[in-house]
Write a protein that holds these residues in place. Structure first.
Motif, PDB file in Angstrom:
ATOM      1  N   LEU A 603       0.853  -1.190   0.000  1.00  0.00           N
ATOM      2  CA  LEU A 603       0.000   0.000   0.000  1.00  0.00           C
ATOM      3  C   LEU A 603       0.891   1.243   0.000  1.00  0.00           C
ATOM      4  N   ASP A 604       1.644   1.408  -1.090  1.00  0.00           N
ATOM      5  CA  ASP A 604       2.550   2.542  -1.223  1.00  0.00           C
ATOM      6  C   ASP A 604       1.744   3.801  -1.558  1.00  0.00           C
ATOM      7  N   PRO A 605       2.386   4.962  -1.588  1.00  0.00           N
ATOM      8  CA  PRO A 605       1.617   6.194  -1.821  1.00  0.00           C
ATOM      9  C   PRO A 605       0.796   6.184  -3.099  1.00  0.00           C
ATOM     10  N   THR A 607      -0.490   3.562  -4.727  1.00  0.00           N
ATOM     11  CA  THR A 607      -1.627   2.664  -4.579  1.00  0.00           C
ATOM     12  C   THR A 607      -2.676   3.266  -3.657  1.00  0.00           C
ATOM     13  N   VAL A 608      -2.227   3.907  -2.575  1.00  0.00           N
ATOM     14  CA  VAL A 608      -3.164   4.548  -1.655  1.00  0.00           C
ATOM     15  C   VAL A 608      -3.931   5.657  -2.366  1.00  0.00           C
ATOM     16  N   HIS A 609      -3.226   6.443  -3.173  1.00  0.00           N
ATOM     17  CA  HIS A 609      -3.907   7.516  -3.909  1.00  0.00           C
ATOM     18  C   HIS A 609      -4.977   6.936  -4.831  1.00  0.00           C
ATOM     19  N   ASP A 610      -4.626   5.884  -5.595  1.00  0.00           N
ATOM     20  CA  ASP A 610      -5.604   5.269  -6.492  1.00  0.00           C
ATOM     21  C   ASP A 610      -6.782   4.704  -5.701  1.00  0.00           C
ATOM     22  N   LEU A 611      -6.487   4.079  -4.577  1.00  0.00           N
ATOM     23  CA  LEU A 611      -7.536   3.485  -3.753  1.00  0.00           C
ATOM     24  C   LEU A 611      -8.511   4.552  -3.256  1.00  0.00           C
TER      25      LEU A 611
END
Length: 652
Positions: A603-605, A607-611
């Motif tokens: 859950l890198d930055p 991936t977190v942004h997309d999530l």
């Protein structure tokens, strides 16, 4: 054409045939049947063209071997050598002094005892000239981690035997899969397009909200007897005649009836232009039943998949790999030592300095006194490195389903066969009372009583049963930061991200049938305590506690569209008052495996942004005022939603 391919040989196959030793090619986003055709053709080209020895790592070894042999029969037969499928056949062949021309292993078998076959005699790895890895990024975190360590041990064996095979891999997430494979094998993987010259015409109809359990079998019965009809079920729950479970359903036959999960829609959409396998009439008509979830509603609205793809926001779920887990690193280190005296430098690359230092401190006898020459790319010179080894007793810990060696067997009440294994520390909340789970091709039910000291006995689930999820609560009993929170901003979306080691207490109070909103049966809590890792998402402020919970619970449901995880892998703790001395509203994404299996790092930055943007999109695209079943998890609806506040939290 002997492999059921359509049109001329694709460019990727021509590249694979001509690939030099030590080089890897990666082909992504293939429909399952096209993937089969490419893998089979590449294996046959190696076996027949250059009489090279081939290893295929695939989920179903016997089915893959039989399929390749069927292709060989269509070409008029072959007499170049024997073939083996599975570690049992491999061990028997090596013990008989044979060197198979084709070896097919599952990822679990490669990570188990397969590499020990012939460690003291004829090493089957010494003559490998081609390795084909199929869909390794489709594995869940435990399986993916074992597979990565298995590939590292394979690389150590190849280095020991001075073998330099060519590599071919197929995957769904090209960038992430290439990084996974490069970390595991030290080979460079180049992502290449399939380059097929013939593509079938396709038409797809998506059915959301219907009862697939009734409609799909009825449709299949109406079409029974017609040629080219494929019936598939990604959930493995349908009892219809001819239905088959499929990890990646769709694009088989002239007519495809498939029950798919919402998270699979992105991959099916990306694969639509690469139907290079033979189809009756060169066309495919599909009907997909998709459960009505917030993710399904978001992806099936008009133009959603096309729009996301055009904006490069339609990701493949990336693999989650826990190479830093000390329990698994230590176990596979023991296996590597038992497989043939690797050098210390290679072991430190494969398992980390901490695992090697702990081993040498506890067992100084592993230092054999021998040394081996090794080329250092960074220094451009040959150096001598110590060789480590153990007594010839072999590796006694072939774990495949668990993180730790302290595990409980899950056994069939019918014949006592082991259908699964679970870490003892978390067994109570994984094999909770009344759980219905899928294993060994069937559905099993956990009894209401407590587990026996050595095993959990499960019975076949009753007719009509479906898999369950737990009524679960998580509590942080301790947390230690792994670094300072990092600030991130994209437009009005602002958050901080930090990693932490956490102590977790889990409680399960009931079993919720798939598709139900509440537990059908409840009982006093069963509990488990363990230490793991977490990604903590921190906000400056939240409009309300309900808004934080609304956004957090919905984001948790969308994680499987971005990461290859299941329900047992992840849970989110909503912490309105902060975590570990940081008094800011937070969402704690907990890796539900002892010691952590890399979910926090995955859950890198980006991936977190997309999530978070997908979470915002699910809420924003729904016409309701303050949350409904189409955009809000059932537990949030029952506790009280705050859709407006959640949208504000996610950037307005």
């Amino acid at each position: 054409h002997a492999c059921d391919g359509a049109g001329a040989a694709p460019a990727a196959l021509r590249r694979a045939v001509a690939t030099a030793p030590g080089v890897g090619l990666l082909v992504a986003d293939l429909p399952a049947a096209t993937e089969d055709a490419l893998v089979d053709a590449a294996a046959l080209a190696a076996l027949l063209g250059d009489a090279r020895r081939v290893l295929i790592v695939a989920a179903e070894p016997r089915a893959t071997r039989d399929r390749v042999l069927g292709r060989l029969a269509a070409l008029g037969g072959w007499h170049a050598g024997i073939t083996v499928a599975g570690d049992g056949e491999l061990a028997a062949a090596v013990a008989a002094g044979q060197r198979p021309a084709l070896i097919v292993l599952s990822p679990a078998e490669l990570a188990g005892r397969a590499l020990a076959a012939g460690a003291e005699r004829a090493r089957w790895t010494a003559t490998l000239a081609c390795v084909i890895v199929v869909g390794v990024d489709q594995l869940t975190p435990v399986a993916a981690t074992h597979a990565a360590f298995g590939l590292r041990r394979l690389r150590l064996a190849l280095d020991r035997d001075r073998a330099r095979p060519s590599w071919l891999a197929t995957a769904a997430a090209p960038t992430e899969a290439a990084a996974y494979l490069e970390r595991a094998t030290l080979a460079h993987f180049e992502h290449v397009a399939l380059g097929a010259t013939a593509t079938a015409k396709v038409a797809v109809h998506v059915r959301t909200g219907g009862d697939a359990g009734d409609e799909l079998p009825g449709a299949a019965a109406a079409l029974r007897g017609l040629p080219g009809v494929a019936v598939e079920d990604a959930l493995g729950e349908l009892r219809a005649d001819g239905a088959r479970a499929a990890v990646a359903p769709g694009w088989r036959g002239a007519v495809g009836l498939a029950r798919v999960e919402a998270r699979q829609l992105a991959g099916l959409y990306r694969a639509r232009g690469q139907l290079a396998h033979r189809l009756p009439g060169d066309a495919h008509l599909a009907v997909w039943w998709v459960e009505a979830t917030p993710l399904a509603g978001f992806l099936t609205r008009d133009g959603a998949l096309a729009g996301l793809a055009q904006q490069d926001e339609l990701p493949a779920a990336r693999p989650v790999v826990g190479l830093a887990n000390r329990y698994l690193a230590a176990a596979h280190l023991e296996a590597a030592l038992a497989e043939g005296a690797p050098d210390e430098a290679g072991l430190r690359w494969a398992f980390g300095d901490a695992a090697i230092d702990e081993l040498v401190a506890a067992r100084p006898e592993v230092r054999t006194g021998a040394r081996r020459a090794r080329w250092r790319d960074d220094a451009h010179r040959v150096e001598a490195t110590p060789v480590l080894g153990v007594a010839a007793a072999g590796w006694t810990d072939p774990r495949r389903d668990t993180v730790t060696a302290s595990a409980i067997d899950v056994k069939s009440a019918i014949d006592g066969a082991i259908v699964a294994r679970v870490d003892r520390r978390v067994a109570a909340t994984r094999m909770y009372p009344h759980r219905v789970l899928r294993a060994c091709g069937g559905l099993w039910q956990v009894p209401p009583g407590a587990a026996a000291p050595g095993a959990i006995v499960v019975a076949p689930a009753p007719a009509g049963a479906v898999p369950t999820t737990p009524e679960l609560e998580l509590e942080l009993t301790g947390a230690r930061w792994r670094g300072r929170p990092e600030q991130h901003a994209a437009g009005k979306l602002r958050f901080a991200r930090a990693l932490a080691e956490v102590d977790v207490r889990e409680r399960v109070t009931g079993a919720i049938a798939h598709g139900a909103a509440a537990a059908a049966v409840r009982y006093p809590p069963v509990a488990a305590d363990y230490t793991t890792e977490a990604m903590v998402l921190v906000f400056e402020r939240a409009p309300s506690r309900k808004a934080l919970r609304h956004a957090g619970r919905l984001a948790a449901d969308l994680v499987p569209a971005h990461l290859r995880v299941e329900r047992d892998d992840l849970e989110v703790i909503v912490a309105p008052d902060g975590v570990a001395g940081l008094p800011r509203p937070s969402l704690v994404f907990v890796d539900r495996h002892v010691g952590g299996l890399g979910l926090a790092d995955a859950l890198d930055p980006g991936t977190v942004h997309d999530l978070l943007r997908w979470t915002w999109g699910v809420l924003f695209r729904c016409a309701c005022v303050d949350g409904c079943a189409a955009c809000t998890p059932a537990d949030v609806l029952s506790a009280g939603p705050d859709k407006v506040g959640a949208l504000t939290l996610l950037g307005g």
